[in-house]
Design an enzyme around this catalytic site. Sequence first.
Site, PDB file in Angstrom:
ATOM      1  N   ASP A  57      -5.737   7.950   2.420  1.00 21.84           N
ATOM      2  CA  ASP A  57      -6.959   8.204   3.190  1.00 21.84           C
ATOM      3  C   ASP A  57      -6.690   9.195   4.318  1.00 21.84           C
ATOM      4  O   ASP A  57      -5.765   9.015   5.116  1.00 21.84           O
ATOM      5  CB  ASP A  57      -7.487   6.898   3.791  1.00 21.84           C
ATOM      6  CG  ASP A  57      -8.808   7.106   4.516  1.00 21.84           C
ATOM      7  OD1 ASP A  57      -9.862   7.044   3.860  1.00 21.84           O
ATOM      8  OD2 ASP A  57      -8.789   7.346   5.739  1.00 21.84           O
ATOM      9  N   TYR A  62      -8.497  15.108  10.979  1.00 24.96           N
ATOM     10  CA  TYR A  62      -7.492  14.210  11.539  1.00 24.96           C
ATOM     11  C   TYR A  62      -6.328  15.044  12.054  1.00 24.96           C
ATOM     12  O   TYR A  62      -5.802  15.908  11.329  1.00 24.96           O
ATOM     13  CB  TYR A  62      -6.992  13.223  10.479  1.00 24.96           C
ATOM     14  CG  TYR A  62      -7.895  12.031  10.242  1.00 24.96           C
ATOM     15  CD1 TYR A  62      -9.006  11.780  11.043  1.00 24.96           C
ATOM     16  CD2 TYR A  62      -7.626  11.136   9.210  1.00 24.96           C
ATOM     17  CE1 TYR A  62      -9.820  10.678  10.818  1.00 24.96           C
ATOM     18  CE2 TYR A  62      -8.436  10.030   8.979  1.00 24.96           C
ATOM     19  CZ  TYR A  62      -9.536   9.814   9.786  1.00 24.96           C
ATOM     20  OH  TYR A  62     -10.335   8.717   9.550  1.00 24.96           O
ATOM     21  N   ARG A 296       2.691   4.295  12.484  1.00 19.23           N
ATOM     22  CA  ARG A 296       3.378   5.419  13.124  1.00 19.23           C
ATOM     23  C   ARG A 296       4.866   5.425  12.805  1.00 19.23           C
ATOM     24  O   ARG A 296       5.546   6.413  13.053  1.00 19.23           O
ATOM     25  CB  ARG A 296       3.167   5.368  14.636  1.00 19.23           C
ATOM     26  CG  ARG A 296       1.752   5.713  15.068  1.00 19.23           C
ATOM     27  CD  ARG A 296       1.593   5.757  16.579  1.00 19.23           C
ATOM     28  NE  ARG A 296       1.805   4.445  17.180  1.00 19.23           N
ATOM     29  CZ  ARG A 296       2.832   4.122  17.944  1.00 19.23           C
ATOM     30  NH1 ARG A 296       3.776   5.021  18.199  1.00 19.23           N
ATOM     31  NH2 ARG A 296       2.947   2.914  18.464  1.00 19.23           N
ATOM     32  N   THR A 297       5.360   4.311  12.252  1.00 20.40           N
ATOM     33  CA  THR A 297       6.767   4.227  11.878  1.00 20.40           C
ATOM     34  C   THR A 297       6.885   3.556  10.516  1.00 20.40           C
ATOM     35  O   THR A 297       5.983   2.825  10.087  1.00 20.40           O
ATOM     36  CB  THR A 297       7.583   3.401  12.895  1.00 20.40           C
ATOM     37  OG1 THR A 297       7.160   2.032  12.832  1.00 20.40           O
ATOM     38  CG2 THR A 297       7.404   3.933  14.310  1.00 20.40           C
TER      39      THR A 297
END
Length: 353
Positions: A57, A62, A296-297
Site C-alpha cells: 500500500d 507519500y 519504521r524498522t
Amino acid sequence: MTNALDSYRLLGRSGLRVSPMSLGTMTFGTDWGWGSDKEESRRIFDAYLERGGNFIDTASMYTNGTSERFIGEFAEGRRERLVIATKYTMNRRADDPNAGGNHRKSMVQSVEASLRNLNTDYLDLLYLHAWDFTTPVEEIMRAMDDLVRAGKVLYVAISDAPAWQVARMQTIADLRGWSPLIALQIEYSLVERTVERDLIPMAAELGLGVIPWSPLASGVLTGKYTRADLDHSADASPEGSRKNVAAANGSLHERALDIADVVKDVAAEIGVAPAQVALAWTLTNPAVTAPIIGARTLGQLESNLGALDVTFTDAQLETLNKASEVDLGFPHEFLQRPMTRGVVFGSTTLARG
C-alpha cells in the site's frame, strides 16, 4: 498458524488474492522527518515478501513520492507477484488548482506519475484517496473505468469518503457496467469504531473488502504515549514526528489512552505486545480483509506480523469491545429496541441465514 501472510484472502467481491496484512509504506523515505531510510525500507519490504506477503500500500505523494519510487526499485524482478495499491487525490503542486482532487484530470495525471515512480506498466489497485466534495461521482467512476479499459489499472477502490456517496458510486457502476469498487480503505481501530455505524456494513453489503488504516491509532495503541503527551499542538501536517501525526489525526486524547491501557492489560494476560492485540482485534471483524501495518524498522514489522498468531478468549474480546464501544446512533439503536422490533415483527420469530 505461524505468521501466515501466505494464507491469502479475496479482496471484496473480486477474484484478487491478497495477504491478510497489507504492508503500508508511508514510512518509506525520510522526507517527512520520521520515516525509514532506503536501506531499512528495503529490509522491511524484503522481509514482508519473504514471509509470503504480496499486498503493498502506497499513495501518490507519500513522503513526496519517495515511497512509490522505493517500491518501484524494490519490486524489480518480482513485480508480477505483487499487488501494488496506490492512491490519487493528494495535491502534487500547491499552486496548481488541478494538481489535486478527485476529478479526471487529477486522476489521470496522478496515475501517470505513479506509473513512472513505480516503474510499472499498470497499477493493481487504484484508490480515490479522500473525498473532495466537488467532483461528480459519474465523472469519477467513468474515468476509473476508462483507466481499467486502457489497461493502466486493474481494479479500483475508494478511501475516506461518506458511506452514502460510496454506495451511490457502486450502484452507478453496477447499472452502467463500469468497473466496480472492490475495496474500502478507512480508519479503523479500537480507538476509531464509528465506521461500524454505516461504512463497514455498507462495505459488507456491496462487496468491498475493508482495509483499515491506522489500526494502531497512529501508534497510541502500542502504549508508547502517556498522559504527559496530551500537552501538544495539533499541527495539520504529516511532517515533523510521529507524535505530530497522532495529534493531527485526532488519535492522541484521554479516551484513546484509556483504551490503550486496556489493550496493555490484555496483552500482558496473553503474553504478547500491545500492538499485536490491537492488530489482531481488527481481524476479528469478518468485513475486514487486511489491516495496513506500517513499520519504521524491521523489528517493528516482525512484531506486528505476530498479530496473525494472536487468539482471544471470549472474555478478552468482550473486555476490548466494552472499553472501546461507541454509540451507533440513529437509526441503528432505534431499530434494535424491543418496541420497534415488536411493531415490525409482532410475535414472529425469524431465523436469519
